[in-house]
Enzyme design. Structure first.
Site, PDB file in Angstrom:
ATOM      1  NE  ARG A 116      -3.492   1.960   2.344  1.00  0.00           N
ATOM      2  CZ  ARG A 116      -4.730   2.100   2.113  1.00  0.00           C
ATOM      3  NH1 ARG A 116      -5.097   1.340   1.380  1.00  0.00           N
ATOM      4  NH2 ARG A 116      -4.934   3.491   2.004  1.00  0.00           N
ATOM      5  CB  CYS A 140      -1.349  -5.611   5.274  1.00  0.00           C
ATOM      6  SG  CYS A 140      -0.188  -5.742   6.042  1.00  0.00           S
ATOM      7  CG  LEU A 149      -9.521  10.527   4.159  1.00  0.00           C
ATOM      8  CD1 LEU A 149      -8.958   9.886   5.431  1.00  0.00           C
ATOM      9  CD2 LEU A 149     -10.505  11.034   4.093  1.00  0.00           C
ATOM     10  CG  ASP A 332       1.346  -0.358  12.537  1.00  0.00           C
ATOM     11  OD1 ASP A 332      -0.005  -0.960  11.700  1.00  0.00           O
ATOM     12  OD2 ASP A 332       1.970  -0.510  11.730  1.00  0.00           O
ATOM     13  CB  ILE A 354      -6.650   2.337  13.063  1.00  0.00           C
ATOM     14  CG1 ILE A 354      -5.952   2.630  14.489  1.00  0.00           C
ATOM     15  CG2 ILE A 354      -6.115   3.013  11.847  1.00  0.00           C
ATOM     16  CD1 ILE A 354      -6.453   4.188  14.944  1.00  0.00           C
TER      17      ILE A 354
END
Ligand code: UD1
Length: 443
Positions: A116, A140, A149, A332, A354
């Site tokens: 990404r 992922c 956005l 993360d 998130i």
């Protein structure tokens, strides 16, 4: 004189980006060893990937130091930038990138799908060349992860953007992107970075409101400032950028990887022992460190290092965690903390705010004897006495490492399949852990 290869493309075969063929794709761990020793922390992947894209903003060379050059994600970004026409050379943790001769403004699906982070070429290409065509990204599988956005922000800077055949086609207005006041409806690391980079070459002032504040964004901004960009408010939720006509080359040292640091801290919390993490910054991990201390782990900063101790005879205490944008608890590190909490006293609640699909490690941890129940965005983790080794599957980057940590304390042998994900984000993980006493090997 900078310690970099003199030519942009080295003739030394040792420094070429070789394709990884016949690489081992499994890890075997025999659990039960304490971790004791020293772990050198690598440069932050999530800053390094973006700085590589920043090189597209100038026709001069960007020299990056402390790069995690052995990571697959860095390979993927190198492949993409080379495809666009960049000349890249690497040597140990150094990388030099020159984007003088860009001959292609398309980031193709075959490369972008792997990661990404490659969407971050969009802003710089559009700002410097006035157009770009970038495949919608992969990475992922931790949720739908849209890029609306990024697109909306660039539109506010005057870009004309259409989506066609899985590609983002973007064109800047005549005269280039215009500065704009953009307030993000949701905090996004990637969108903040894409627009920050685009704004450095836009006409006039850009103000990014509700911007993400992650240390990697601040580090990217500091790299851009060294390249000549005019930026204020880095590290806050309002970033002001005064666009200028051209950026120059620079030399920047990538900050240490806080997620790698946090991962090994959790590893020691699980196995017991004492480890010194070299080149690690506690101030970037405040939320996670506060919670880790509550479980009964001792952590101290010693100059540039962090030292972590845990007495394995004492059981960890359960805690509740909730992910949040920085300075909150990082998503993360959610999977790694959950692996730890499987062995903590009592019940713990882990809430993910998130990403909507970031509990893929749960069934795998349960296969190892954990007791975790997912309810919507939360997971209840009931502490068990021991985990048992099993054959498990790596699903995404952080989920994979959570399984490695679980394997380090599980009874018997754990085999983790598809370690491809792990190699995207952890440099020499088996070697780093083996040097601290773990029984771990790739095969
Ligand atoms: C980056 C990190 C990733 C980390 C994440 C959150 C890199 C390469 N990756 O990912 O490791 O987990 O930050 O800290 O740096 N969203 C939208 N629209 C958009 C963009 C994002 O709705 O255009 C949503 C996402 O789906 C997600 C949330 O916003 O729910 C946050 O995503 P974002 O901060 O953008 O994450 P990434 O930059 O992709």
């Amino acid at each position: 004189m900078l310690p970099y290869p003199s030519s942009e493309i080295s003739s030394d075969p040792a420094v070429k980006q070789e394709p990884r063929t016949h690489a081992p794709d499994k890890i075997r761990i025999v659990g039960g060893q304490e971790l004791n020793g020293v772990i050198p922390i690598s440069g932050a992947k999530n800053a390094a990937l973006k700085m590589m894209c920043a090189a597209l903003l100038t026709d001069q060379s960007l020299h990056l130091e402390n790069m995690p050059n052995t990571l697959r994600d860095i390979d993927s970004q190198t492949e993409l930038l080379t495809h666009l026409g960049c000349m890249i050379s690497t040597e140990r943790d150094l990388m030099a990138i020159n984007a003088k001769n860009i001959h292609d403004l398309t980031a193709p699906y075959e490369i972008v799908r792997k990661m990404r982070g490659s969407i971050l070429v969009l802003g710089p290409l559009l700002a410097r060349f006035g157009e770009a065509k970038v495949s919608l990204p992969g990475g992922c599988a931790i949720g739908t992860r849209p890029v609306d956005l990024h697109i909306k922000g660039l539109e506010e800077m005057g870009a004309d953007i259409t989506l066609e055949g899985g590609y983002i086609n973007a064109k800047a207005p005549a005269g280039g992107l215009r500065g704009a006041k953009i307030t993000f409806p949701k905090v996004s690391v990637g969108a903040t970075e894409n627009l920050l980079m685009a704004a450095t070459l836009a006409r006039g002032e850009t103000v990014l409101g509700n911007a993400a504040r992650e240390p990697e964004i601040k580090d990217l901004g500091e790299c851009l400032v060294k390249m000549g960009a005019k930026i204020d408010g880095l590290g806050t939720d309002t970033i002001r950028i005064e666009g200028i006509g051209a950026l120059s080359g620079a030399h920047h040292k990538v900050l240490p990887d806080r997620i790698e640091t946090g991962t090994y801290l959790v590893g020691v919390a699980m196995t017991g022992g004492s480890v010194r993490m070299q080149n690690a910054r506690m101030e970037h991990l405040s939320a996670a460190m506060g919670l880790l201390s509550q479980t009964g782990v001792e952590i101290e900063q010693d100059g540039e290092d962090i030292i972590v101790h845990r007495n394995a005879a004492r059981r960890l205490k359960g805690i509740d965690i909730m992910t949040d944008p920085y300075p909150g608890f990082p998503t993360d590190l959610q999977a790694q903390f959950m692996a730890m909490l499987t062995l903590a006293d009592g019940a713990s609640m882990v809430t993910e705010t998130i990403f909507e699909n970031r509990f893929m490690h749960v069934p795998e941890l349960n296969r190892m004897g954990a007791d975790i129940t997912v309810q919507g965005h939360s997971a209840i983790v009931r502490g068990v006495k021991t985990l048992k080794g099993a054959e498990v599957m790596a699903t995404d980057l952080r989920a994979s490492v959570a399984l490695v940590l679980a394997g380090l304390v599980a009874e018997g042998e754990t085999v983790i399949n598809r370690i491809y994900h792990l190699e995207r984000g952890y440099e020499n993980i088996a070697e780093k852990l083996r040097n601290c006493g773990a029984q771990i090997e790739k095969f």
